[in-house]
Scaffold this active site. Sequence first.
Site, PDB file in Angstrom:
ATOM      1  CG  ASP A  13      97.802  31.279 -60.506  1.00 52.34           C
ATOM      2  OD1 ASP A  13      96.909  31.664 -61.272  1.00 52.34           O
ATOM      3  OD2 ASP A  13      97.735  30.219 -59.854  1.00 52.34           O
ATOM      4  CE  LYS A  16     100.622  31.910 -67.837  1.00 50.45           C
ATOM      5  NZ  LYS A  16     100.600  31.586 -66.405  1.00 50.45           N
ATOM      6  N   GLY A  40      93.376  32.325 -66.129  1.00 51.40           N
ATOM      7  CA  GLY A  40      92.949  33.670 -65.765  1.00 51.40           C
ATOM      8  C   GLY A  40      94.105  34.645 -65.864  1.00 51.40           C
ATOM      9  CG  HIS A  41      96.277  35.599 -68.699  1.00 51.81           C
ATOM     10  ND1 HIS A  41      96.656  35.386 -69.992  1.00 51.81           N
ATOM     11  CD2 HIS A  41      96.775  34.563 -67.991  1.00 51.81           C
ATOM     12  CE1 HIS A  41      97.351  34.264 -70.082  1.00 51.81           C
ATOM     13  NE2 HIS A  41      97.425  33.745 -68.871  1.00 51.81           N
ATOM     14  CD  GLN A 225      96.079  26.203 -68.019  1.00 47.88           C
ATOM     15  OE1 GLN A 225      96.535  25.843 -69.091  1.00 47.88           O
ATOM     16  NE2 GLN A 225      94.865  26.686 -67.914  1.00 47.88           N
ATOM     17  NE  ARG A 306      96.706  32.515 -57.805  1.00 53.01           N
ATOM     18  CZ  ARG A 306      96.641  33.755 -58.254  1.00 53.01           C
ATOM     19  NH1 ARG A 306      97.334  34.710 -57.665  1.00 53.01           N
ATOM     20  NH2 ARG A 306      95.888  34.046 -59.302  1.00 53.01           N
ATOM     21  CG  LEU A 333     112.248  41.705 -56.245  1.00 51.26           C
ATOM     22  CD1 LEU A 333     112.881  40.352 -55.930  1.00 51.26           C
ATOM     23  CD2 LEU A 333     113.237  42.588 -57.013  1.00 51.26           C
ATOM     24  CG  ASP A 334     106.014  44.140 -55.495  1.00 54.02           C
ATOM     25  OD1 ASP A 334     106.217  43.411 -56.483  1.00 54.02           O
ATOM     26  OD2 ASP A 334     104.879  44.436 -55.096  1.00 54.02           O
TER      27      ASP A 334
END
Length: 431
Positions: A13, A16, A40-41, A225, A306, A333-334
């Site tokens: 997660d 990617k 999951g992408h 993954q 998560r 980063l935000d």
Amino acid sequence: MANVVVVGAQWGDEGKGKIVDWLSERADVIARFQGGHNAGHTLVIDGEVYKLNALPSGVVRGGKLSVIGNGVVLDPWHLVGEIAKIREQGVQINPETLMIAENTPLILPFHGELDRAREEASSKGTKIGTTGRGIGPCYEDKVGRRAIRVADLADRATLEARVDRALTHHNALRAGLGLEAIDRDAIIAQLEEIAPEILQYAAPVWKVLTEKRKAGKRILFEGAQGSLLDIDFGTYPFVTSSNVIAGQAATGVGIGPGSIDFVLGIVKAYTTRVGEGPFPTELEDETGQRLGERGHEFGTVTGRKRRCGWFDAALVKQTCAVSGVNGIALTKLDVLDGFETLKICVGYELDGKRMDYLPTASDEQARCTPVYEEMPGWSESTEGARSWADLPANAIKYVRRVEELIECPVALLSTSPERDDTILVTDPFAD
């Protein structure tokens, strides 16, 4: 031309999908080399959201060849459904744009049934947190030499022999779990029905990729993954059922390791994990909740919330070493915007002893407590930044400190889900 491997360097997660999509515009071939449709992408392109599980992220880019390698385990019914869904969004998928390795193992309905039955039978402390999609049982059949592979769909006699061998094993397991025996004829009929849909994409992927490489084409190897879920180097047994690290890219498609020129590790600016298992920097407080809300931290596949925590530099240093990462793509980063103080884990304490890596034994992992270093945060927004000049000074200091601690440079910096909100520092495709 340079060939690039993309791997997650945390527990998955990490973002990617966006990075692979960003890189795929410059690649000729995008190849998935491990995992299954438990991955999951999510891609956001011109405001359109694409959610992919089995398909390589490159399928949404026209003029590219997308490859599902033999290191993947493939649910043929899910794949056909996913192709139909993506086509509805205007994406063209055909045998010229998608290729499946002939030696790819197939996930069958009884794999998922076994997966879920075993998880339900496990006590709370021993649950793995599997998605229940049959990934693990299919990999077990692969190494047990009883898998049904794509090429087997082309011959009825071979298919029957493969199914009979698999059922000898599975029906014994099912009896012990109180499940009914598998209907042999029904499984064979289902496979024969789906066979034409899958076989049209079947090809000797190893040969095609060798030819592409000789022709100077750029190949992007896409993992699923994250490295901390690797079957050998992850937080075992709370891991996935395949090798996730960069070395798997070669065996997962059938191309020599010398063909890999750059390994890009995807790293979130904080840490998340889905499912069970150790998580030293997990925050079960308002800060953890804030990270989750700002980062929209829900699993693409499961929808599960998560677990969130501070950035763990000790773990990322470890995964970068194991995969031979040449540079990282730092994402989200935000999400750290507005925090007055940020923390970075620089090591652990275990039974009064300081450690700079996560130990292998699961009981020791569970007892590790993080050692933190604090840094000042920033109040300005980094969302959408596309150059270093757009970043607050403290955000740059944070990135530089991450580089120092993990002993690996930042090659890309992502500041939103949008593909163009990316700062390029080092081009992974540079010769």
